[in-house]
Design an enzyme around this catalytic site. Sequence first.
Site, PDB file in Angstrom:
ATOM      1  N   ASP A 107      -7.326  -4.386   9.909  1.00 49.88           N
ATOM      2  CA  ASP A 107      -6.580  -3.139   9.741  1.00 49.88           C
ATOM      3  C   ASP A 107      -7.309  -1.990  10.422  1.00 49.88           C
ATOM      4  OD1 ASP A 107      -4.895  -1.144   9.027  1.00 49.88           O
ATOM      5  OD2 ASP A 107      -5.323  -1.195   6.884  1.00 49.88           O
ATOM      6  N   ASP A 157      -9.676  -3.056   1.293  1.00 48.58           N
ATOM      7  CA  ASP A 157      -9.757  -2.554   2.672  1.00 48.58           C
ATOM      8  C   ASP A 157     -11.145  -1.939   2.837  1.00 48.58           C
ATOM      9  OD1 ASP A 157      -9.674  -0.573   4.829  1.00 48.58           O
ATOM     10  OD2 ASP A 157      -7.521  -0.936   4.916  1.00 48.58           O
ATOM     11  N   TRP A 214       0.868  -1.174   0.000  1.00 47.43           N
ATOM     12  CA  TRP A 214       0.000   0.000   0.000  1.00 47.43           C
ATOM     13  C   TRP A 214       0.909   1.229   0.000  1.00 47.43           C
ATOM     14  CZ3 TRP A 214      -0.217   4.024   3.634  1.00 47.43           C
ATOM     15  CH2 TRP A 214      -1.111   5.050   3.260  1.00 47.43           C
ATOM     16  N   HIS A 232     -11.688   1.868   2.571  1.00 45.21           N
ATOM     17  CA  HIS A 232     -11.094   2.596   1.451  1.00 45.21           C
ATOM     18  C   HIS A 232     -12.034   2.935   0.307  1.00 45.21           C
ATOM     19  CE1 HIS A 232      -6.626   1.589   2.459  1.00 45.21           C
ATOM     20  NE2 HIS A 232      -7.297   2.115   3.465  1.00 45.21           N
ATOM     21  N   ASP A 249     -12.084   7.132   6.393  1.00 44.14           N
ATOM     22  CA  ASP A 249     -11.230   5.962   6.626  1.00 44.14           C
ATOM     23  C   ASP A 249     -10.566   6.082   7.998  1.00 44.14           C
ATOM     24  OD1 ASP A 249      -9.652   3.691   6.180  1.00 44.14           O
ATOM     25  OD2 ASP A 249      -8.065   4.868   5.255  1.00 44.14           O
ATOM     26  N   LYS A 269      -7.053   2.650  -2.600  1.00 41.93           N
ATOM     27  CA  LYS A 269      -7.658   3.578  -1.651  1.00 41.93           C
ATOM     28  C   LYS A 269      -8.345   4.711  -2.398  1.00 41.93           C
ATOM     29  CE  LYS A 269      -6.413   5.886   2.641  1.00 41.93           C
ATOM     30  NZ  LYS A 269      -5.465   5.878   3.747  1.00 41.93           N
ATOM     31  N   GLU A 275      -3.018  -2.851  -2.638  1.00 39.30           N
ATOM     32  CA  GLU A 275      -4.163  -2.294  -1.907  1.00 39.30           C
ATOM     33  C   GLU A 275      -4.538  -0.899  -2.411  1.00 39.30           C
ATOM     34  OE1 GLU A 275      -3.446  -2.021   2.297  1.00 39.30           O
ATOM     35  OE2 GLU A 275      -5.429  -1.176   2.726  1.00 39.30           O
ATOM     36  N   HIS A 287      -8.620  -6.379   4.148  1.00 36.11           N
ATOM     37  CA  HIS A 287      -8.276  -5.617   5.344  1.00 36.11           C
ATOM     38  C   HIS A 287      -9.607  -5.216   5.943  1.00 36.11           C
ATOM     39  CE1 HIS A 287      -3.877  -4.052   4.764  1.00 36.11           C
ATOM     40  NE2 HIS A 287      -3.954  -5.368   4.865  1.00 36.11           N
ATOM     41  N   ASP A 295     -10.360   3.970  10.528  1.00 29.32           N
ATOM     42  CA  ASP A 295      -9.740   2.781  11.108  1.00 29.32           C
ATOM     43  C   ASP A 295     -10.176   2.515  12.547  1.00 29.32           C
ATOM     44  OD1 ASP A 295      -7.855   1.617   8.994  1.00 29.32           O
ATOM     45  OD2 ASP A 295      -7.361   3.743   8.936  1.00 29.32           O
TER      46      ASP A 295
HETATM   47  C1  RNT Z   1      -3.733   2.639   4.763  1.00 25.69           C
HETATM   48  C2  RNT Z   1      -3.888   1.191   4.456  1.00 25.69           C
HETATM   49  C3  RNT Z   1      -2.784   0.312   4.936  1.00 25.69           C
HETATM   50  C4  RNT Z   1      -2.318   0.674   6.331  1.00 25.69           C
HETATM   51  C5  RNT Z   1      -1.312  -0.267   6.915  1.00 25.69           C
HETATM   52  C6  RNT Z   1      -0.644   0.274   8.122  1.00 25.69           C
HETATM   53  O1  RNT Z   1      -4.843   3.372   4.429  1.00 25.69           O
HETATM   54  O2  RNT Z   1      -5.103   0.716   4.928  1.00 25.69           O
HETATM   55  O3  RNT Z   1      -3.160  -1.011   4.843  1.00 25.69           O
HETATM   56  O4  RNT Z   1      -3.388   0.786   7.203  1.00 25.69           O
HETATM   57  O5  RNT Z   1      -0.420  -0.654   5.939  1.00 25.69           O
HETATM   58 ZN    ZN Z   2      -5.424  -1.434   4.801  1.00 29.07          ZN
END
Ligand code: RNT
Ligand code: ZN
Length: 450
Positions: free
Chosen positions: A356, A289, A214, A292, A324, A257, A255, A316, A326
């Site tokens: 994640d 993810d 990523w 994302h 986003d 986003k 990955e 993820h 998290d």
């Molecule tokens: C970031 C991505 C990625 C990170 C990690 C730490 O937006 O989701 O996967 O969260 O690599």
């Molecule tokens: Zn991620």
Amino acid sequence: MFIDRLAAFITVVNKHGVYQQGKTMTMDPTEGQVLRAYELAKERYAGLGVDTERALKQLSQIAISLHCWQGDDVGGFENPDAELGGGIAVTGNYAGKARTADELRQDLDKVYSLLPGNHRLNLHAIYLETDKKVERNEIRPEHFQGWVDWARANHHGVDFNPTCFSHPLADDGFTLAHSDAAIRQFWIDHCIASREIGAHFGKELGSPCVTNIWIPDGFKDTPVDRLAPRQRLADSLDMIFSRKIDLRYNLDAVEAKLFGIGSESYVVGSHEFYLGYAVSRDDVLLCLDSGHFHPTESISDKISSVMLYMDELLLHVSRGVRWDSDHVVTLNDDTLAILQEVVRGGFLDRVHIGLDFFDASINRLAAWTIGARNILKALLIALLEPIDQLRELEMAGDFTARLAFLEELRTMPWQAVWDYHCLQADVPVGLGYFDEIKAYEAEVLAQRQA
Ligand code: RNT
Ligand code: ZN
């Protein structure tokens, strides 16, 4: 407030000897109750043609990849003063974060002990262990020997990630798509080195390592050229993946986003970019993810499409709140829908499930444990569905019955099956895990103030 009251409650109950350390807690059932409830639940599910024993057997074989970075706010051990970059952010300052690899492993051991099943670790390149500074383009398997030894001793598979952020050469927001060829090459070399480390983990541990790339690359404001950075990224990825690595040791993933802090207007590695890239190249997995995409867009609807065109997929699982952000994964409809898609599609062998999220405003071990247990619960709920009957209703066009059935399933006694699963796996039932974490906080985390 609630936690304070809960803690007070636990203390009171402890004094009266109702609560047994490591077994059950306060409002949690006794062993006998768990067994009785399970027998009833098993009968209820059998009435639907669902075999709970089979579901539990399947569940116990699924390994979730726990992300190391929940333990120290994506800090790593490369540089104790490093600031988190790349447009991702951790908020909160809860006491007791892991400061060394040993502390992080100790915390992880505790978390794994609270989860039924045997799970994996997802490691980032900045979690290397060295005496002297090692540049990102010079990381080697030996810098991860401590992790290899620990993983082998504890039977964890390991997944890996190059760290293309929190670094001076990523400060302007570009890495693999940088307009400066020398900077691009630095990150290409870092990713190449990371794949080799991934392969080393895979070989040493006898389980393929998923090495996921990523990058934060993107523009805060509207660019005039959306194409050139994407061409550069595709070229960089082709260079990174040019050496074929045995798929028994390493699997590559990319990955996408939608946006990040500082890349609000344009992200080079968008969903369309990586979907096209992964489909058009051999042996490159896509990583979805759940944070994302647009807030109303869920990755659950993307899984079936992606699986039609790709062999394997990396997830993820996260929880975005308005963006986003998290947040810790909760057992909400979105989480459930994602794992239902994996199970309903028969994709358990082809989908790698990773977590994640990073929350530093609460106990970090609790964050990990709650999120991971929620994924396992969602998987169990999905595994307990009478999917053939549901499919028949849908095929017959009986959408009224489909809705009635699906809503009824929400309140089926899956929780009794889950409790039984935890009991069988010798991990805490119900909130018993929380008490263990509070004890660990008092014994271990409290000593880390400095
Ligand atoms: C970031 C991505 C990625 C990170 C990690 C730490 O937006 O989701 O996967 O969260 O690599
Ligand atoms: Zn991620």
